[in-house]
Design an enzyme around this catalytic site. Structure first.
Site, short mmCIF file in Angstrom:
data_model
loop_
_atom_site.label_atom_id
_atom_site.label_comp_id
_atom_site.label_asym_id
_atom_site.label_seq_id
_atom_site.Cartn_x
_atom_site.Cartn_y
_atom_site.Cartn_z
N CYS A 1 0.83 -1.20 0.00
CA CYS A 1 0.00 0.00 0.00
C CYS A 1 0.87 1.26 0.00
O CYS A 1 1.54 1.54 -0.98
CB CYS A 1 -0.97 -0.03 1.17
SG CYS A 1 -2.34 1.13 1.01
N HIS B 1 -3.79 -5.26 -0.46
CA HIS B 1 -3.43 -5.82 0.84
C HIS B 1 -3.49 -7.35 0.81
O HIS B 1 -4.57 -7.93 0.99
CB HIS B 1 -4.36 -5.30 1.93
CG HIS B 1 -4.14 -3.88 2.29
ND1 HIS B 1 -3.41 -3.49 3.39
CD2 HIS B 1 -4.52 -2.73 1.68
CE1 HIS B 1 -3.36 -2.17 3.46
NE2 HIS B 1 -4.03 -1.68 2.42
N GLU C 1 -2.62 -9.33 3.07
CA GLU C 1 -2.96 -9.85 4.40
C GLU C 1 -4.47 -9.85 4.64
O GLU C 1 -4.94 -10.46 5.60
CB GLU C 1 -2.25 -9.04 5.48
CG GLU C 1 -2.96 -7.78 5.93
CD GLU C 1 -2.97 -6.65 4.91
OE1 GLU C 1 -3.73 -5.68 5.09
OE2 GLU C 1 -2.21 -6.73 3.92
#
Length: 430
Positions: free
Chosen positions: A296, A380, A382
């Site tokens: 990001c 992202h 994750e």
């Protein structure tokens, strides 16, 4: 023969008629107990609604997310710092809010992405004042009031999002009270004009030790630009101990003491982080074998350090279902995203190449160095919330680290025996 659904409905109706069973409390979204509130978009529409959060007026950038679930994670994501967050999902709050202090086996927050709510206000069409979920400890209304977050419900979010989509992200303000003059000359604060990363980064280095049963003897330096807890978890659960530094720490001076460098997500305009960009330039130049991974804002900072440019998107990408294509394999992945800026892929230098591309707006979603073990993504991997399609990128980072350690014959002292680690706190310094 009655279907299972019809049998259930018939049984439920009979039980209700005889009042012989206990049913769960229905979601009550009445506004009779709520005060008035107003959302005003600068040079745009005014929306009247009801306040169900903190009794305070706020202003910031109005943005929207199309995510269906994950409002606790979104509201505590540091990337939303200073923003008024509109949820397109009509009903928000029906599963309540879990504990904001519960920790996991790595001493990381179990349910939240940071210790506190980061957005300054939220906008929903219909706020559930009652909730039902086994992990919930309070309602969304209680959480917003306790956290000082302005919250407005009863807003036509479809109209609001259509406006933001067509006109672009705009400044807005939420005001609490029965009467409000929409033409009142009050300032609209622009969070993009200041360095928001400075507000969310750790104020001093701290250490996260990987439990012995997980440890693989890897030590990663994390530049905290507003790191989500689940990013740290994805690193630790793969066997790494972490030393987390403030975003502007001169990490280039001690980069050779680590097995890899990670640059986190964060809020705002990446050009405000010039010190970080200059430090990354030195690492890329002087430590050419060192694995680096950015997510990001970390992706944008790496791009600036490489000589590329960033641009502000019209209304940003904030959702859990955005398709991104891997330009190396040709595979398409569904990704979780939250950003208002992007890298201009046309400005990448000859040593870099685009890694992922957004299939909705064709914006850049990643880049990879042609000769060094460095890559980054705008989305992202994750998740939390969102899909786990691209979690393999953490494995790719660890593969690069293992190659680096092996090829350089590294024999660094055990992480936990380091003097540096001994003197560091074990949690984020606010």
């Amino acid at each position: 023969m009655l279907s299972a659904t019809k049998r259930y409905l018939a049984t439920a109706a009979a039980a209700a008629a005889t009042n012989t069973t206990t049913t769960s409390k229905a979601f009550t979204n009445t506004t009779s107990q709520l005060g008035r509130a107003t959302l005003t978009i600068k040079d745009g529409p005014v929306f009247n609604g009801y306040s169900f959060g903190a009794n305070r007026n706020v202003s910031g950038e109005a943005v929207f997310t199309t995510s269906l679930v994950g409002y606790p994670e979104s509201m505590t994501d540091p990337s939303y710092r200073g923003q008024i967050l509109c949820f397109t999902q009509p009903l928000i709050g029906n599963y309540g809010v879990p504990s904001s202090t519960a920790k996991d086996q790595f001493n990381l927050l179990k349910y939240m992405e940071s210790p506190k709510v980061q957005c300054i206000g939220i906008v929903v069409a219909d706020a559930a004042l009652e909730y039902s979920h086994w992990t919930a400890v309070e309602s969304l209304q209680q959480w917003c009031k306790r956290s000082g977050v302005a919250a407005i419900t009863g807003v036509d979010t479809r109209q609001l999002v259509s406006y933001l989509r067509d006109k672009g992200s705009s400044l807005g303000r939420i005001t609490i009270g029965e009467e409000y003059d929409a033409d009142e000359d009050a300032a609209f604060e622009d969070p993009g004009a200041i360095n928001l990363v400075h507000k969310v980064t750790t104020k001093a280095p701290f250490h996260i030790a990987c439990p012995p049963q997980y440890s693989k003897g890897i030590h990663i330096a994390v530049l905290d630009c507003g790191a989500k807890e689940n990013i740290l978890r994805c690193l630790v659960e793969r066997g790494a101990s972490l030393t987390v530094f403030p975003y502007d720490y001169p990490i280039d001076k001690i980069a050779n003491k680590f097995d890899g460098i990670f640059i986190s997500n964060g809020p705002g305009d990446p050009t405000h982080c010039s010190t970080t960009v200059n430090n990354l330039k030195k690492i890329i130049t002087n430590h050419q074998d060192l694995p680096i991974f950015g997510i990001c804002l970390g992706h944008q900072l790496l791009a600036l350090a490489s000589g590329a440019k960033t641009i502000k998107l019209k209304y940003g990408n904030r959702a859990h279902n955005i398709p991104a294509i891997d330009l190396i394999t040709g595979n398409c992945h569904i990704t979780s995203q939250n950003h208002g800026y992007a890298v201009d892929a046309n400005t990448l230098s000859e040593n870099w190449q685009p890694y992922f591309t957004n299939l909705n707006d064709l914006s850049n979603e990643g880049m990879i160095h042609k000769y060094q073990p460095i890559f980054s993504t705008q989305f992202h991997p994750e998740a939390k919330g969102g899909p786990l399609d691209t979690s393999f990128l953490f494995d790719k980072f660890f593969d690069n680290i293992n190659v680096y350690k092996k090829s350089n014959g590294l024999n660094l002292p055990p992480v936990e025996n380091s003097l540096l680690v001994d003197i560091l706190p074990k949690e984020r310094v606010e």
